[in-house]
Design a protein around this motif. Structure first.
Motif, short mmCIF file in Angstrom:
data_model
loop_
_atom_site.label_atom_id
_atom_site.label_comp_id
_atom_site.label_asym_id
_atom_site.label_seq_id
_atom_site.Cartn_x
_atom_site.Cartn_y
_atom_site.Cartn_z
N THR A 40 -8.85 -1.67 43.58
CA THR A 40 -7.51 -1.14 43.78
C THR A 40 -7.37 -0.75 45.25
OG1 THR A 40 -8.27 1.06 43.14
CG2 THR A 40 -7.24 -0.28 41.41
N ASP A 42 -6.74 2.01 46.65
CA ASP A 42 -7.40 3.26 47.01
C ASP A 42 -8.92 3.21 46.87
OD1 ASP A 42 -7.81 3.38 44.26
OD2 ASP A 42 -6.52 5.14 43.96
N LEU A 44 -10.66 3.35 44.24
CA LEU A 44 -11.16 4.15 43.12
C LEU A 44 -11.06 3.44 41.78
CD1 LEU A 44 -9.77 7.66 44.10
CD2 LEU A 44 -12.10 6.79 44.37
N GLY A 45 -10.75 2.17 41.83
CA GLY A 45 -10.62 1.44 40.57
C GLY A 45 -10.76 -0.05 40.79
N ARG A 46 -10.49 -0.78 39.71
CA ARG A 46 -10.54 -2.23 39.78
C ARG A 46 -9.37 -2.80 38.99
NH1 ARG A 46 -16.20 -2.54 36.49
NH2 ARG A 46 -15.42 -1.91 34.45
N ILE A 56 -5.92 -2.35 34.76
CA ILE A 56 -6.39 -1.45 35.82
C ILE A 56 -7.33 -0.42 35.20
CG2 ILE A 56 -5.73 0.25 37.55
CD1 ILE A 56 -3.06 -1.25 37.79
N GLU A 57 -8.54 -0.39 35.74
CA GLU A 57 -9.55 0.56 35.30
C GLU A 57 -9.82 1.51 36.47
OE1 GLU A 57 -11.67 -2.37 32.07
OE2 GLU A 57 -12.84 -1.81 33.83
N THR A 58 -9.87 2.80 36.17
CA THR A 58 -9.98 3.81 37.20
C THR A 58 -11.27 4.61 37.04
OG1 THR A 58 -7.57 3.99 37.26
CG2 THR A 58 -8.82 5.77 38.29
N TYR A 71 -15.10 5.75 33.45
CA TYR A 71 -13.80 5.25 33.85
C TYR A 71 -12.81 5.27 32.70
CZ TYR A 71 -15.56 0.89 31.77
OH TYR A 71 -16.09 -0.05 30.92
#
Length: 138
Positions: A40, A42, A44-46, A56-58, A71
């Motif tokens: 992502t 930022d 902090l995710g993918r 979206i996984e955070t 996550y």
């Protein structure tokens, strides 16, 4: 809330397996069911791109265990919601154990069916990891 836990013994040290799976945004590099994955904005995710969907996984850095990721998952084509997972490695005498645990609410399917879908996804990844480790041995 339902849970599923899947684990597998791997024939390599936790540290060497972490070199493969430690980059959260590199899931597509080792998991055969993930065609495309990128970080992502930022970091902090993918974002996992699937046919017709983006997932979206955070990361939850404060909740992540050593050699692991905790996550959450936003909207997903899987029949689940409120998804939170942990994937981590534990050292063993013969290598390591990879452990996945997910907590979620099934949507439109039974708890057993949702558990089976998640179990199948992670078992495919664990099998691919073991194959990669076996073929990288001299």
């Amino acid at each position: 809330m339902a849970t599923v836990t899947v684990s597998a013994a791997l024939s390599a040290s936790a540290e060497s397996v972490w070199e493969i799976i430690g980059d959260f945004a590199a899931l597509a590099d080792w998991h055969p069911m993930v065609p495309n994955c990128r970080p992502t904005a930022d970091g902090l995710g993918r974002i996992i791109t699937l046919p017709g969907a983006e997932v979206i996984e955070t990361l939850l850095p404060g909740a992540s265990p050593p050699l692991g990721h905790a996550y959450t998952v936003g909207a997903t084509p899987m029949p689940i919601t409120d998804y939170r997972a942990t994937l981590h490695l534990e050292a063993t005498d013969t290598g390591c154990r990879i452990v996945y645990q997910g907590r979620f609410t099934p949507v439109g399917v039974s708890e057993a069916r949702a558990q089976a879908l998640l179990r199948g996804f992670f078992e495919a990844g664990f099998t691919a990891l073991q194959t990669r480790l076996d073929t990288s041995k001299p």
